[in-house]
Write a protein that holds these residues in place. Structure first.
Motif, short mmCIF file in Angstrom:
data_model
loop_
_atom_site.label_atom_id
_atom_site.label_comp_id
_atom_site.label_asym_id
_atom_site.label_seq_id
_atom_site.Cartn_x
_atom_site.Cartn_y
_atom_site.Cartn_z
N ASP A 62 0.83 -1.22 -0.11
CA ASP A 62 -0.05 0.03 0.13
C ASP A 62 1.13 1.14 -0.07
OD1 ASP A 62 -1.81 2.03 0.26
OD2 ASP A 62 -2.42 1.23 2.41
N ILE A 63 0.98 2.01 -1.14
CA ILE A 63 1.68 3.12 -1.15
C ILE A 63 1.55 4.23 -0.26
CG2 ILE A 63 2.59 5.00 -2.50
CD1 ILE A 63 2.34 3.21 -4.95
N ALA A 93 7.35 18.77 2.40
CA ALA A 93 7.12 17.90 1.30
C ALA A 93 6.42 16.49 1.72
CB ALA A 93 8.57 17.62 0.72
N THR A 94 6.00 15.83 0.89
CA THR A 94 5.41 14.56 1.00
C THR A 94 6.82 13.63 1.45
OG1 THR A 94 3.40 14.90 -0.08
CG2 THR A 94 3.78 12.61 0.40
N PHE A 95 6.84 13.02 2.54
CA PHE A 95 8.06 11.84 2.54
C PHE A 95 7.65 10.54 2.82
CE2 PHE A 95 11.06 10.01 5.52
CZ PHE A 95 12.23 10.49 5.20
N ASP A 109 5.11 2.52 -9.68
CA ASP A 109 4.07 3.09 -9.06
C ASP A 109 4.42 4.21 -7.91
OD1 ASP A 109 2.55 1.58 -10.65
OD2 ASP A 109 1.97 0.04 -9.05
N ILE A 110 5.57 3.74 -7.14
CA ILE A 110 5.74 4.79 -6.15
C ILE A 110 6.30 6.00 -6.75
CG2 ILE A 110 7.75 5.09 -4.45
CD1 ILE A 110 7.64 2.27 -3.76
N PHE A 111 7.00 6.14 -7.72
CA PHE A 111 7.45 7.35 -8.56
C PHE A 111 6.14 8.15 -8.85
CE2 PHE A 111 11.57 5.86 -8.09
CZ PHE A 111 12.57 6.93 -8.37
N GLU A 112 5.20 7.29 -9.58
CA GLU A 112 4.10 8.07 -10.02
C GLU A 112 3.41 8.68 -8.93
OE1 GLU A 112 2.19 5.25 -12.42
OE2 GLU A 112 3.78 5.29 -14.14
N HIS A 113 2.99 8.01 -7.88
CA HIS A 113 2.23 8.28 -6.51
C HIS A 113 3.15 9.75 -6.24
CE1 HIS A 113 0.20 8.21 -2.62
NE2 HIS A 113 -0.32 7.62 -3.13
N ALA A 114 4.46 9.75 -6.10
CA ALA A 114 4.93 10.76 -5.69
C ALA A 114 4.96 12.07 -6.52
CB ALA A 114 6.56 10.61 -5.45
N ARG A 126 3.43 15.96 -5.03
CA ARG A 126 4.56 16.78 -5.03
C ARG A 126 4.12 17.97 -4.34
NH1 ARG A 126 3.01 17.07 -10.81
NH2 ARG A 126 2.04 19.18 -11.28
N PRO A 127 5.09 18.58 -3.65
CA PRO A 127 6.40 18.40 -3.46
C PRO A 127 6.64 16.99 -2.78
CG PRO A 127 6.16 20.21 -2.20
CD PRO A 127 4.90 19.71 -2.76
N ALA A 128 7.73 16.42 -3.18
CA ALA A 128 7.89 14.99 -2.54
C ALA A 128 9.26 14.49 -2.48
CB ALA A 128 7.12 13.69 -3.31
N ILE A 129 9.51 14.01 -1.36
CA ILE A 129 10.97 13.34 -1.13
C ILE A 129 10.67 11.83 -0.87
CG2 ILE A 129 12.99 12.95 0.55
CD1 ILE A 129 12.18 16.24 1.49
N LEU A 130 11.46 11.15 -1.87
CA LEU A 130 11.57 9.56 -2.14
C LEU A 130 12.61 9.25 -1.05
CD1 LEU A 130 10.50 8.73 -5.58
CD2 LEU A 130 9.05 8.66 -3.73
#
Length: 433
Positions: free
Chosen positions: A165-166, A241-243, A265-270, A274-278
């Motif tokens: 679950d992302i 940012a979304t972490f 999927d994780i990259f697309e969800h981020a 956005r803004p997001a930190i993976l």
């Protein structure tokens, strides 16, 4: 009666309708006549030109000239009898689709389809046009055919398996109260990391306007407990940012291709949040050096990660922060400029930084008698930031057992030998202070 049936070899990439018509109107040298015994599938019927465009197996295309049988329609299967006379036959003679694709983008003229992790472009259909998110069959000719679902589905049938679950990877602001002020010492590391993240997540995207390449990733290296994760969380709070806290076990799956899909999927969800930190903690557990000694799945996963980084431009205001204790084990391609090209090295703090860490980590501690932090800093040679922060927990245990709600200097003194540290090899050869 039909005239000759012309064959044309196609390039591996699907051609546009204009390119196909050009190839057929101006045949290349070496064009061959269709012999009896071949089957073809009707792609398009042009009544004005009296032509029937057809697909053959193995990626060939051609057209028939002459009178068009009014009973023929797009999708029909034709068999060329003796004398090059085609007739309609059962659809069972045409091989079934061999692959499944997801429509990632659709315009009035083109449709971009993802097939086994690769993007391919096809002409848009005028009848029943492709829509974003649909699942389609890829026929044996390499062309998209029947729409299987209006929603994306996994060809392996396991996209909705439990355990991934992302949203569960996101550390929500209420659960992350870490700030940059909580990171004591190493001010040059904090400033450099903050500068990189602010530029990468800049809503005005000034670095792109200047014409420079975007910042896609940062690598934090250094021993355990030196504050790599702590700083990443502080940066997320600083930039709002979304972490995403991503560990290896979350991505790796036993099914072929599923690990790569999870990563995409994780990259697309981020990108959608956005803004997001993976944040990839201990990235060396996932992306080691590719080669003959590695499992094929590892090589594929490294390749997928590199592909996502290289195609990162559309993912506006998203940055990767990765940590490792073993930078030498990472695939060299990860460390090239434009990927994880910005490296920050964390080390065990010196006396001055240890004092700063003790001051920052004790900011919210209640004392009845404040200890001498400078003395503690001098006594803790070789201690990491995590070791130093653990002093307050051990001291609090002693105070709580004594039914007190504030720490005294004696609690802190007794806590020092109670901290369970992992001693490095270098420390083992040095006298303890």
């Amino acid at each position: 009666m039909f005239g000759s049936i012309l064959l044309h070899e196609l390039t591996p990439q699907p051609l546009s309708a204009q390119a196909i018509n050009s190839r057929i109107t101006h045949p290349r040298k070496g064009q061959k006549l269709l012999t009896e015994g071949r089957i073809a599938k009707v792609r398009k019927i042009d009544q004005d030109q009296a032509r029937v465009y057809v697909d053959f197996l193995a990626g060939l295309t051609g057209y028939l000239t002459g009178h068009i049988d009014e009973n023929w329609s797009v999708g029909d299967i034709l068999f060329c009898k003796e004398g090059n006379r085609p007739e309609k036959v059962s659809n069972d003679l045409w091989p079934e689709a061999t692959e499944v694709g997801i429509i990632k983008s659709a315009t009035d003229t083109r449709a971009v389809i993802e097939i086994d992790g690769k993007l391919r472009s096809y002409p848009q259909r005028s009848k029943s046009p492709f829509l974003k998110g649909q699942t389609v069959e890829i026929e044996s000719t390499g062309q998209p055919g029947e729409i299987l679902s209006d929603k994306p589905i996994d060809r392996l049938g396991i996209s909705d398996r439990e355990g991934f679950d992302i949203d569960s990877l996101i550390v929500h602001p209420d659960d992350n109260d870490t700030t940059l002020e909580d990171f004591g010492g190493a001010t040059h590391l904090v400033k450099r990391a903050a500068d990189l993240v602010r530029v990468a997540l800049d809503p005005l995207d000034r670095i792109k306007r200047i014409g420079a390449k975007p910042i896609k990733g940062i690598l934090f290296t250094g021993p355990s407990g030196t504050g790599k994760t702590h700083l990443a969380k502080g940066l997320a709070n600083e930039t709002e940012a979304t972490f995403y806290n991503i560990g290896g076990p979350v991505i790796v799956d036993q099914f072929v291709g599923q690990s790569e899909k999870r990563l995409r999927d994780i990259f697309e969800h981020a990108e959608q949040n956005r803004p997001a930190i993976l944040f990839f903690d201990e990235i060396d557990s996932l992306y080691t050096q590719r080669g003959k000694g590695n499992h094929e799945a590892t090589n594929r996963l490294v390749g997928q990660f590199l592909s996502l980084l290289d195609g990162f431009t559309p993912f506006h205001r998203v940055i990767v922060i990765a940590t490792t204790n073993l930078p030498g084990s990472l695939d060299d391609a990860l460390l090239r400029p434009g990927r994880l090209g910005h490296k920050l090295v964390f080390t065990t703090p010196d006396a001055g930084n240890r004092l700063a860490i003790l001051e920052a980590s004790s900011r919210n501690i209640k004392f009845s008698e404040h200890p001498n932090l400078r003395t503690i800093a001098e006594q803790t040679h070789g201690w990491s930031a995590a070791d130093l922060s653990a002093i307050w927990t051990e001291a609090a245990i002693l105070a709580a057992l004594d039914r007190r709600e504030m720490l005294c200097a004696e609690d802190v003194h007794e806590a020092l030998p109670r901290v369970q540290r992992i001693t490095s090899r270098n420390e083992m050869s040095e006298p303890q202070p």
